[in-house]
Design a protein around this motif. Sequence first.
Motif, PDB file in Angstrom:
ATOM      1  N   UNK A 121       0.824  -1.210   0.000  1.00 43.84           N
ATOM      2  CA  UNK A 121       0.000   0.000   0.000  1.00 43.84           C
ATOM      3  C   UNK A 121       0.858   1.261   0.000  1.00 43.84           C
ATOM      4  N   UNK A 122       1.958   1.241   0.740  1.00 43.16           N
ATOM      5  CA  UNK A 122       2.861   2.401   0.736  1.00 43.16           C
ATOM      6  C   UNK A 122       3.400   2.654  -0.668  1.00 43.16           C
ATOM      7  N   UNK A 123       3.802   1.606  -1.349  1.00 42.35           N
ATOM      8  CA  UNK A 123       4.336   1.784  -2.704  1.00 42.35           C
ATOM      9  C   UNK A 123       3.267   2.307  -3.660  1.00 42.35           C
ATOM     10  N   UNK A 124       2.055   1.795  -3.535  1.00 45.44           N
ATOM     11  CA  UNK A 124       0.963   2.296  -4.391  1.00 45.44           C
ATOM     12  C   UNK A 124       0.680   3.768  -4.105  1.00 45.44           C
ATOM     13  N   UNK A 125       0.687   4.133  -2.823  1.00 47.26           N
ATOM     14  CA  UNK A 125       0.419   5.525  -2.450  1.00 47.26           C
ATOM     15  C   UNK A 125       1.485   6.475  -2.989  1.00 47.26           C
ATOM     16  N   UNK A 126       2.689   5.976  -3.155  1.00 47.90           N
ATOM     17  CA  UNK A 126       3.791   6.823  -3.622  1.00 47.90           C
ATOM     18  C   UNK A 126       3.892   6.885  -5.145  1.00 47.90           C
ATOM     19  N   UNK A 127       3.174   6.009  -5.822  1.00 43.66           N
ATOM     20  CA  UNK A 127       3.292   5.930  -7.283  1.00 43.66           C
ATOM     21  C   UNK A 127       2.534   7.054  -7.970  1.00 43.66           C
ATOM     22  N   UNK A 128       3.045   7.471  -9.128  1.00 42.29           N
ATOM     23  CA  UNK A 128       2.351   8.464  -9.944  1.00 42.29           C
ATOM     24  C   UNK A 128       1.557   7.801 -11.052  1.00 42.29           C
ATOM     25  N   UNK A 129       1.633   6.481 -11.175  1.00 44.14           N
ATOM     26  CA  UNK A 129       0.871   5.787 -12.210  1.00 44.14           C
ATOM     27  C   UNK A 129      -0.625   6.024 -11.995  1.00 44.14           C
ATOM     28  N   UNK A 130      -1.383   6.297 -13.066  1.00 47.01           N
ATOM     29  CA  UNK A 130      -2.799   6.651 -12.899  1.00 47.01           C
ATOM     30  C   UNK A 130      -3.663   5.567 -12.265  1.00 47.01           C
ATOM     31  N   UNK A 131      -3.252   4.290 -12.354  1.00 47.91           N
ATOM     32  CA  UNK A 131      -4.056   3.211 -11.783  1.00 47.91           C
ATOM     33  C   UNK A 131      -3.709   2.917 -10.329  1.00 47.91           C
ATOM     34  N   UNK A 132      -2.633   3.513  -9.818  1.00 55.15           N
ATOM     35  CA  UNK A 132      -2.146   3.138  -8.487  1.00 55.15           C
ATOM     36  C   UNK A 132      -3.134   3.520  -7.382  1.00 55.15           C
ATOM     37  N   UNK A 133      -3.673   4.728  -7.438  1.00 59.81           N
ATOM     38  CA  UNK A 133      -4.583   5.172  -6.379  1.00 59.81           C
ATOM     39  C   UNK A 133      -5.859   4.333  -6.362  1.00 59.81           C
ATOM     40  N   UNK A 134      -6.379   4.035  -7.532  1.00 56.64           N
ATOM     41  CA  UNK A 134      -7.585   3.210  -7.618  1.00 56.64           C
ATOM     42  C   UNK A 134      -7.317   1.800  -7.097  1.00 56.64           C
ATOM     43  N   UNK A 135      -6.141   1.280  -7.391  1.00 56.70           N
ATOM     44  CA  UNK A 135      -5.772  -0.050  -6.914  1.00 56.70           C
ATOM     45  C   UNK A 135      -5.667  -0.077  -5.400  1.00 56.70           C
TER      46      UNK A 135
ATOM     47  N   UNK B 180      -7.191   1.894  -3.322  1.00 54.00           N
ATOM     48  CA  UNK B 180      -8.544   2.031  -2.778  1.00 54.00           C
ATOM     49  C   UNK B 180      -9.292   0.702  -2.837  1.00 54.00           C
ATOM     50  N   UNK B 181      -9.103  -0.061  -3.916  1.00 49.42           N
ATOM     51  CA  UNK B 181      -9.759  -1.364  -4.041  1.00 49.42           C
ATOM     52  C   UNK B 181      -9.294  -2.316  -2.949  1.00 49.42           C
ATOM     53  N   UNK B 182      -8.007  -2.295  -2.656  1.00 46.34           N
ATOM     54  CA  UNK B 182      -7.480  -3.164  -1.599  1.00 46.34           C
ATOM     55  C   UNK B 182      -8.044  -2.752  -0.246  1.00 46.34           C
ATOM     56  N   UNK B 183      -8.032  -1.461   0.031  1.00 44.34           N
ATOM     57  CA  UNK B 183      -8.489  -0.971   1.339  1.00 44.34           C
ATOM     58  C   UNK B 183      -9.980  -1.221   1.562  1.00 44.34           C
ATOM     59  N   UNK B 184     -10.739  -1.448   0.490  1.00 40.38           N
ATOM     60  CA  UNK B 184     -12.169  -1.729   0.634  1.00 40.38           C
ATOM     61  C   UNK B 184     -12.429  -3.177   1.026  1.00 40.38           C
ATOM     62  N   UNK B 185     -11.436  -4.044   0.890  1.00 39.66           N
ATOM     63  CA  UNK B 185     -11.623  -5.466   1.162  1.00 39.66           C
ATOM     64  C   UNK B 185     -11.306  -5.794   2.615  1.00 39.66           C
TER      65      UNK B 185
END
Length: 347
Positions: free
Chosen positions: A247-261, A263-268
Amino acid sequence: MITITSHIHSTRIGPLGLIELRRPTSINALTFSMLQELTRVFTTWRNDPAISMVVLRGSGERGFCAGGDIKDFHAAVSGGGHAEFLALLSLEFDLNEMIATYPKPVLTLVHGLCMGGGIGLASHASIRVTTPEASYAMPETRIGYSPDVGGTHLLARAPGHLGEYLALTASTFTGTDAVELGFADMLVDPTRFAELLDSLDDFIAMPAAEIAAGIEVLFGSFAPSPLASARPWIDAAFSAPDLPGILDRLDEMVHPAAAQTAAAIRANAPTSLAGALAAVRAARAEDHLRSALDRELRLADYLMHRPDLAEGIRAQVIDKDRNPRWNPARFDEVDTAAIAGLIEGPA
């Protein structure tokens, strides 16, 4: 000879054994009686010298198989039927292993939806045909459960860290992705399924690998996998050693799909996420289907006695408010020691 029992249609055409799931109004969702009949047919044909190949497909336009009957699962975990449902899962997992180790070629034809238990039937076969438009998913962490039916074994063998990505996000993937991931062997247009079946007489005496090669030459097509092109950023994030690190790596990424990804994990469900991640990585280290199935059964027994599973099914399937209240709600509150014990198994 034709047998129709509990939504399973089985028939012999010469040396070919044909099995069709026939519960199309529920996208062929599996019940206990269906699993019993499938087990009976596969067991009988395994030792029948008149049967040289088995074909398994699903009826109806909507899909091959939507997995286990989720409402039956909810009734079991809400009404004290845990032992009975664990027995169903044990039967199903044994069937998955039987298909994977079957002494005769097993050809599966997947179209439309293929989820959970449907993947357990389709993706352990020796010859796995799918359509480009098919929609696969292991959505268990979304309902407070964890990938099973040997799904952790399949996810662990996927390229890079795509297995962790799919287990944690519960994302769907296409038939073209299924080939890339190793859940299927080839793409065939669904309009050619009948023609493919008619051609099997030419392949009956061949080993499974040669049958697959012949079918692909005659009927196979190609389409690029969307997941394959996403692997660089997925591998960069999901190779982290643990869930907070991912999650830390996704939060730090600038890739457009990272934030959505993220959020999907945190919803589970946090407990399910911990179990799924550990199970996929344990399966990668071991690479043995039976061990993965046994590990999944231990996790299933644990998770079905926790509140998240009934709550997740309620939120996603029963009430459909899409607002599950997980317990615990935070990743740092998960009993990671209990999860580690289940992953490791008995001494």
